[in-house]
Design a protein around this motif. Sequence first.
Motif, mmCIF file in Angstrom:
data_model
loop_
_atom_site.group_PDB
_atom_site.id
_atom_site.type_symbol
_atom_site.label_atom_id
_atom_site.label_comp_id
_atom_site.label_asym_id
_atom_site.label_seq_id
_atom_site.Cartn_x
_atom_site.Cartn_y
_atom_site.Cartn_z
ATOM 1 N N GLY A 59 0.890 -0.922 -0.229
ATOM 2 C CA GLY A 59 -0.015 0.166 -0.040
ATOM 3 C C GLY A 59 0.567 1.493 -0.065
ATOM 4 N N LEU A 60 1.831 1.084 0.991
ATOM 5 C CA LEU A 60 2.046 2.071 0.991
ATOM 6 C C LEU A 60 3.553 2.337 -0.266
ATOM 7 C CD1 LEU A 60 3.043 2.864 4.853
ATOM 8 C CD2 LEU A 60 1.067 4.351 3.011
ATOM 9 N N GLY A 61 3.717 1.613 -0.704
ATOM 10 C CA GLY A 61 4.911 1.624 -1.768
ATOM 11 C C GLY A 61 4.930 2.200 -3.044
ATOM 12 N N GLY A 109 6.227 -7.460 -1.608
ATOM 13 C CA GLY A 109 4.813 -6.708 -1.819
ATOM 14 C C GLY A 109 5.185 -5.009 -2.242
ATOM 15 N N CYS A 110 7.067 -4.629 -1.810
ATOM 16 C CA CYS A 110 7.541 -3.525 -2.446
ATOM 17 C C CYS A 110 7.497 -3.942 -3.892
ATOM 18 C CB CYS A 110 8.950 -3.482 -2.029
ATOM 19 S SG CYS A 110 8.852 -3.250 -0.387
ATOM 20 N N PHE A 111 7.442 -4.985 -4.713
ATOM 21 C CA PHE A 111 7.718 -4.627 -5.928
ATOM 22 C C PHE A 111 5.870 -4.855 -6.855
ATOM 23 C CE2 PHE A 111 12.218 -6.188 -4.880
ATOM 24 C CZ PHE A 111 12.643 -5.586 -5.702
ATOM 25 N N ALA A 112 5.591 -4.957 -5.690
ATOM 26 C CA ALA A 112 3.989 -6.007 -6.410
ATOM 27 C C ALA A 112 3.009 -3.647 -6.424
ATOM 28 C CB ALA A 112 3.156 -5.972 -5.451
ATOM 29 N N ALA A 113 4.040 -2.760 -5.856
ATOM 30 C CA ALA A 113 3.105 -1.979 -5.250
ATOM 31 C C ALA A 113 2.910 -0.988 -6.464
ATOM 32 C CB ALA A 113 4.253 -1.320 -3.964
ATOM 33 N N ILE A 114 4.607 -1.879 -7.538
ATOM 34 C CA ILE A 114 4.494 -0.794 -8.711
ATOM 35 C C ILE A 114 3.240 -0.894 -9.943
ATOM 36 C CG2 ILE A 114 5.782 -0.508 -10.745
ATOM 37 C CD1 ILE A 114 8.201 -1.946 -9.259
ATOM 38 N N TYR A 115 2.197 -2.045 -9.461
ATOM 39 C CA TYR A 115 1.509 -2.205 -10.598
ATOM 40 C C TYR A 115 0.270 -1.272 -11.372
ATOM 41 C CZ TYR A 115 -2.509 -3.279 -13.538
ATOM 42 O OH TYR A 115 -3.473 -3.589 -14.420
ATOM 43 N N ARG A 340 -3.765 8.344 -5.299
ATOM 44 C CA ARG A 340 -4.907 8.160 -5.424
ATOM 45 C C ARG A 340 -4.645 6.382 -4.358
ATOM 46 N NH1 ARG A 340 -9.082 4.792 -7.714
ATOM 47 N NH2 ARG A 340 -7.400 3.990 -8.869
ATOM 48 N N PHE A 341 -4.587 5.459 -5.347
ATOM 49 C CA PHE A 341 -4.245 4.096 -4.369
ATOM 50 C C PHE A 341 -3.767 3.899 -3.015
ATOM 51 C CE2 PHE A 341 -1.862 0.139 -4.597
ATOM 52 C CZ PHE A 341 -2.571 -0.745 -4.361
ATOM 53 N N THR A 342 -2.945 5.018 -3.512
ATOM 54 C CA THR A 342 -2.198 4.846 -1.080
ATOM 55 C C THR A 342 -3.061 5.282 -0.409
ATOM 56 O OG1 THR A 342 0.054 5.891 -2.736
ATOM 57 C CG2 THR A 342 -0.308 6.118 0.279
#
Length: 413
Positions: A59-61, A109-115, A340-342
């Motif tokens: 989330g935060l990433g 999760g850090c890398f999934a946050a990119i999408y 927006r996503f954060t």
Amino acid sequence: MDRALRQVVFINAAHTFTHYCLLILATAVLAMVTQERARFGSDYGPILALGTAMFVTYGLGALPMGWLAGRFGRRALMTAFFLGTGFFMAVAGMMDSPVSIGIALGLMGCFAAIYHPIGTAVLVEAAGDRVGRAMGINGVFGNLGVATAPIVTAFVAATLGWRWAFIIPGVACFAVGLLYMREPEFDAVKAGGGARPFPPIPRAIVRRAVLILLSIAAVSGLVFNAYTLLIPKLMEERLAGSPDLLPVVGLLAFLATICGGATQYTVGRMIDSRTLKRVFLPLGIAVVPGLIALSFLDGWAVLPVAGLVAACVFGQVTVNETMTARYVAPELRAKLYSIRFTIGFLGAAIASPLVGFLHEATGSLAVAMLVLAAVAGVTLVCALAFPDREEELRPELWARAPEFSAERPQPAE
């Protein structure tokens, strides 16, 4: 297959991997407590808590991704998504201690946050003039990840062991990343994406749209996450008087998710020929009474109403994604998607403890449904306040918008 279509295919695959990887642990934990009880113990809760770092970094990433895309390029970040998510997904299956698994999932999760911030921005450009349809199809792929993760994870964990439930999809994601590395940096104009030049829009309208969009993000994240979490419990609680339905509670939850995905595709097609408000408003109107009805309905009547609410909640996601595409210039989209996503994550993070607290305090989901109805009322107000402009469908008309005259300085007399 032209370059624009290849980008759409890769982005859709990324959406599936994103939601799939986040839900592996929720099912794998059931196998971990039985297959390696000596190492992990027999308590469900503590092992499930290993995913906390994953959701926090996920989330935060998202927040810095818009800035990183401006510095390193979207292609580099999407490549990092596939390779990093796949690598640490597989690594999680190779770890032997709870702490090491938690660390691996946190890095995943850090890398999934990119999408979401980057992939969505790329999809909008690659889709050209059919953004709504592309968003709808993309939503179906995301929900495919949500729906298949429990079923596939359960099958693989039961037949090959819980470790392979992480390793196999991790290797698949990494392999797709190797293919994506062969793709050149995508430029919608040069690649024939077909997108028309983004028109200048009056600043007052853009500010209004963005303010409403961010407000929607906060409340819709809570409603979406809470509702998807409580669907299985709702089926169990309200259909308890029908013993023949209890064995298919899981299947009903799966079908609700798939129906939601199908709704996203339908809504996406509607968006390409209608203004956003004309699609969004009926969805917002239906959710509030639907949630209120679910607070007291029992038995068979729960099924169609729950399906209707799921369809509207999922359909709103496609509308929200398209708002940014229609009102924000391409060079700013990745940054706004990040914000927006954060904000949406902050709302979604409240969902689980809120539903758990209300159910524990009242012994049912009735009050939780009423609370969600009240929160969904905020989304309805936002839908009422959102601009309803024909210029969305004919961008060349923005140049003649009356709001421009108020922004331009008047000549001195």
